[in-house]
Write a protein that holds these residues in place. Structure first.
Motif: not given
Length: 298
Positions: A77-85, A268-280
């Motif tokens: 989403d170009e209108s919403a920046a994502i701050e990297p880890y 890999f063992s974290s919960e990242v997969c449950g917190h992704v953008q609409p692109d999956g």
């Protein structure tokens, strides 16, 4: 809370046909008197003992970020920046240990391990940044897997179509599987025959190059690979096949940690997969924070 004055600037470098874009952020942490006057609430985190011991007593820390769209902080989403880890993690560490830092991010969308060696680590500005760094963040490998998924789908479906993304390729595969379920077994077989030796060779080359450039006491943090297709609604048998591939890739990453002196953050063992953008595929802001937490104290 500690007040942080953040200034962001973009630095552009053109080498041949390659444009390497870096975003540099400077963060200054004032003394405790100024900190007592802070009124804006900010998130902080605890750090592992290795973090505290490495940063103890430091005043100025220089940071380089290398890798793919995850490390860059890709936002669909170009209108919403994502701050990297990396920025999130450094802010947490700076708040805990009270130092100032400068962070430069050279990550690029779509970068795989071969691209890291051929397009990033050949750039003079990047090499100079690595040589000055106290901390180096590295995230690469997911696109090796995604590119192989695209190639596997092309091979199994016997098509010349050049898919723009793994998501597009897997969408076509899902449609094809409806009429021929055995295609799933074929693609799993194709993935299992993937040449891990090439990924391993690229990984070794990458770490050799970084090792030849970095300062002796630089702290290197590498993230392993989570399942980037977990949310793309692929058949469960194929998803398990993909996870087996990822485990093998992560074993390669772990295998060389001691030799090259880097720390592996296990996402890999974290919960990242449950917190992704609409692109999956790409982490949302919560997903990026989960990765930062893994680095700082997860």
């Amino acid at each position: 809370m500690l007040r942080k004055i953040i200034r962001t600037a973009a630095v552009f470098l053109l080498t041949g046909l390659l444009a390497v874009t870096a975003v540099t952020t400077y963060v200054t942490v004032p003394d405790e008197t100024a900190a007592d006057e802070e009124t804006q609430a900010e998130e902080t985190g605890t750090t592992e003992s290795v973090t505290a011991s490495f940063l103890a007593g430091r005043q100025d820390v220089y940071v380089t970020v290398l890798g793919d769209s995850i490390a860059k902080g890709y936002s669909g989403d170009e209108s919403a920046a994502i701050e990297p880890y990396s920025s999130l993690a450094m802010r947490q560490m700076a708040a805990e240990e009270e130092f100032q830092y400068e962070i430069t991010n050279y990550a690029r969308n779509g970068l795989d391990s071969a691209g890291m060696n051929d397009k990033i680590l050949t750039d003079a500005e990047v090499c100079d940044s690595i040589s000055r760094s106290d901390i180096i963040f590295i995230t690469v490998g997911s696109n090796d897997l995604l590119n192989e998924c695209k190639s596997a789908v092309q091979e199994i479906l016997d098509t010349d179509t050049e898919f723009r993304s793994a998501g597009e390729a897997l969408k076509v595969l899902r449609e094809s599987v409806t009429g021929n379920p055995f295609l799933v077994l074929k693609i799993i077989e194709t993935l299992e025959e993937w040449d891990y030796q090439m990924f391993e060779a690229n990984w070794i080359e990458m770490m050799n190059r970084i090792g030849s450039l970095k300062k002796e006491n630089a702290w290197i943090i590498v993230t392993n690979i989570y399942n980037p297709v977990a949310n793309l609604n692929i058949p469960s048998t194929m998803d398990r096949g993909v996870e087996n591939v990822i485990r093998n890739m992560n074993q390669i990453i772990e295998k060389y940690a001691e030799k090259y002196g880097y720390q592996v953050a296990d996402i890999f063992s974290s919960e990242v997969c449950g917190h992704v953008q609409p692109d999956g595929l790409h982490p949302d802001q919560t997903g990026q924070q989960i990765i930062a937490d893994q680095i700082c104290g997860g």
